[in-house]
Design a protein around this motif. Structure first.
Motif, mmCIF file in Angstrom:
data_model
loop_
_atom_site.group_PDB
_atom_site.id
_atom_site.type_symbol
_atom_site.label_atom_id
_atom_site.label_comp_id
_atom_site.label_asym_id
_atom_site.label_seq_id
_atom_site.Cartn_x
_atom_site.Cartn_y
_atom_site.Cartn_z
ATOM 1 N N PHE A 88 46.377 -90.815 63.410
ATOM 2 C CA PHE A 88 46.779 -89.754 64.346
ATOM 3 C C PHE A 88 47.368 -88.565 63.604
ATOM 4 N N ARG A 89 46.918 -87.388 63.964
ATOM 5 C CA ARG A 89 47.574 -86.162 63.514
ATOM 6 C C ARG A 89 47.371 -85.103 64.587
ATOM 7 N N ALA A 90 48.360 -84.232 64.719
ATOM 8 C CA ALA A 90 48.323 -83.208 65.764
ATOM 9 C C ALA A 90 49.162 -82.020 65.350
ATOM 10 N N SER A 91 48.738 -80.837 65.778
ATOM 11 C CA SER A 91 49.454 -79.608 65.489
ATOM 12 C C SER A 91 50.536 -79.363 66.538
ATOM 13 N N LYS A 92 51.629 -78.736 66.115
ATOM 14 C CA LYS A 92 52.655 -78.288 67.050
ATOM 15 C C LYS A 92 52.407 -76.864 67.530
ATOM 16 N N ASP A 93 51.445 -76.190 66.944
ATOM 17 C CA ASP A 93 51.180 -74.783 67.281
ATOM 18 C C ASP A 93 50.184 -74.626 68.430
ATOM 19 N N GLY A 94 49.397 -75.652 68.698
ATOM 20 C CA GLY A 94 48.395 -75.592 69.746
ATOM 21 C C GLY A 94 47.713 -76.932 69.848
ATOM 22 N N CYS A 95 46.776 -77.053 70.755
ATOM 23 C CA CYS A 95 46.086 -78.321 70.969
ATOM 24 C C CYS A 95 45.071 -78.548 69.856
ATOM 25 N N ASP A 96 45.391 -79.452 68.953
ATOM 26 C CA ASP A 96 44.514 -79.814 67.845
ATOM 27 C C ASP A 96 44.876 -81.245 67.466
ATOM 28 N N VAL A 97 44.282 -82.208 68.172
ATOM 29 C CA VAL A 97 44.672 -83.608 68.102
ATOM 30 C C VAL A 97 43.519 -84.422 67.511
ATOM 31 N N TRP A 98 43.832 -85.194 66.493
ATOM 32 C CA TRP A 98 42.859 -86.082 65.868
ATOM 33 C C TRP A 98 43.330 -87.521 65.991
#
Length: 371
Positions: A107-117
């Motif tokens: 799992f990895r995800a950005s805090k700046d926008g929706c970008d979820v893996w």
């Protein structure tokens, strides 16, 4: 059943944050949604959770739901344990459910926008255009969603249970209240490409929902020139079964009504579901009244397409423990007809109807009849 007056019902134990200091503290604007709001919003810890949700009604008759979770909804007190679910309900009557459990480092995800893996599966977008790709076993989906209605949230989108300094959070952001979905999906060796009406929202919270909520009805639909998002949330017994209605009505892509204080929620023809034992209403209604204009939105159940007891989805030892302590959560998804009627001075001036998809989430035992 009729909903009590929302302001009175909360009795200080349930509030939808909307004061100027709330917006300042959250770092968000009252009307404009910022890209970071659809990014990772809460730190991983026991009891926290977050998910990104997509659903669509497709032109080939298929109903599709894809959800990326930070952890299983049945195990909120775990640490990071990413999950993806794909539900396909096909026009030929087949229902396909796929679940992928992944390792934390997937799992990895950005805090700046929706970008979820989650592994090679990806859920990403910019509040207007989204791309969602997921593959579980012999089922794969590739989705492009383009928003047709601006991002919206009920006030701040932050619902707080309890009183300071011990308030707890459930947050909700409908990033794409309605959009055009182009979908390619594969089932085994069969490939399909179709289009339809799509929706995306994002939820997160700081304690398990089972600690805060008793149940909720939630649904959304496009009907004629209108788009409806509606929910009725009932808090847990510890919060006095307080309730909160959420409501948005758009016409031709523009939001025309979203004041929860002007909505009354009712149910009719309530019976126990044969699989879960939960009381299920055949009819749920949201009545929005503003001066001499009134909208009546009615969901009428035709079929229950998903009935899931949460305890049945736990690993064996946790399943046994959950049954011993009486854990009784369940999830139901329905299809049926949504009818929207518009009245002016009590005269019916417009009526439209369409097929809709909605849900009932139950986190505990059914309420005693005397409550």
């Amino acid at each position: 059943m009729t909903s009590p007056n929302a302001a009175q019902d909360r009795a200080g134990l349930l509030r939808l944050a909307s004061d100027p200091e709330d917006y300042r503290g959250l770092g968000i604007a009252p009307a404009e949604v910022a890209p970071f709001e659809d990014g990772l919003r809460i730190e991983d810890a026991k009891g926290t959770y977050e998910w990104w949700y997509f659903d669509a009604h497709l032109d080939d008759g298929t109903k599709l739901v894809v959800i990326f979770y930070t952890k299983p909804i049945t195990e909120p007190k775990s640490r990071l344990a990413p999950v993806i679910t794909i539900n396909l309900d096909l026009a030929d009557g087949r229902s396909i459910e796929k679940i992928l459990h992944a390792a934390p480092d997937a799992f990895r995800a950005s805090k700046d926008g929706c970008d979820v893996w989650i592994g090679d599966n990806h859920f990403a977008g910019d509040l207007h255009r989204y791309r969602i790709t997921a593959e579980i076993g012999d089922v794969a989906v590739d989705i492009e969603l383009v928003g047709e209605i601006r991002p919206w949230r009920p006030k701040s989108g932050h619902l707080y249970f309890g009183q300071p300094p011990r308030e707890h959070l459930f947050a909700w952001l409908p990033s794409v209240p309605q959009g055009h979905a182009t979908v390619t999906y594969r089932i085994g060796d069969a490939h399909y490409r179709t289009e339809g009406i799509g929706y995306h929202d994002h939820n997160w919270g700081d304690v398990p929902m089972t600690d805060l909520m008793h149940c909720w009805y939630w649904g959304r639909a496009k009907v004629g020139p209108y788009t409806v998002i509606a929910a009725y949330i009932t808090a847990a017994e510890a919060y006095g079964y307080a309730s909160q209605t959420v409501f948005m009505l758009a016409r031709n892509g523009t939001v025309i009504a979203d004041d929860d204080a002007k909505v009354v929620f009712t149910t009719d023809r309530v019976n126990a579901d044969a699989v879960t034992g939960k009381p299920v209403a055949d009819i749920t209604r949201y009545e929005y009244r503003d001066k001499d204009e009134r909208y009546l939105i009615t969901f009428e159940r035709a079929a229950t397409i998903l009935q899931a007891k949460f305890v049945d989805r736990l690993p064996l030892l946790k399943r046994i423990a959950a049954r011993l302590i009486g854990f009784d959560g369940a999830y139901l998804r329905f299809t049926g007809k949504l009818t929207l009627q518009r009245f002016v001075a009590d005269d019916l001036v417009e009526a439209v109807e369409e097929e809709a998809l909605w849900e009932l989430m139950y986190f505990g035992h059914a309420r005693p009849p005397a409550v």
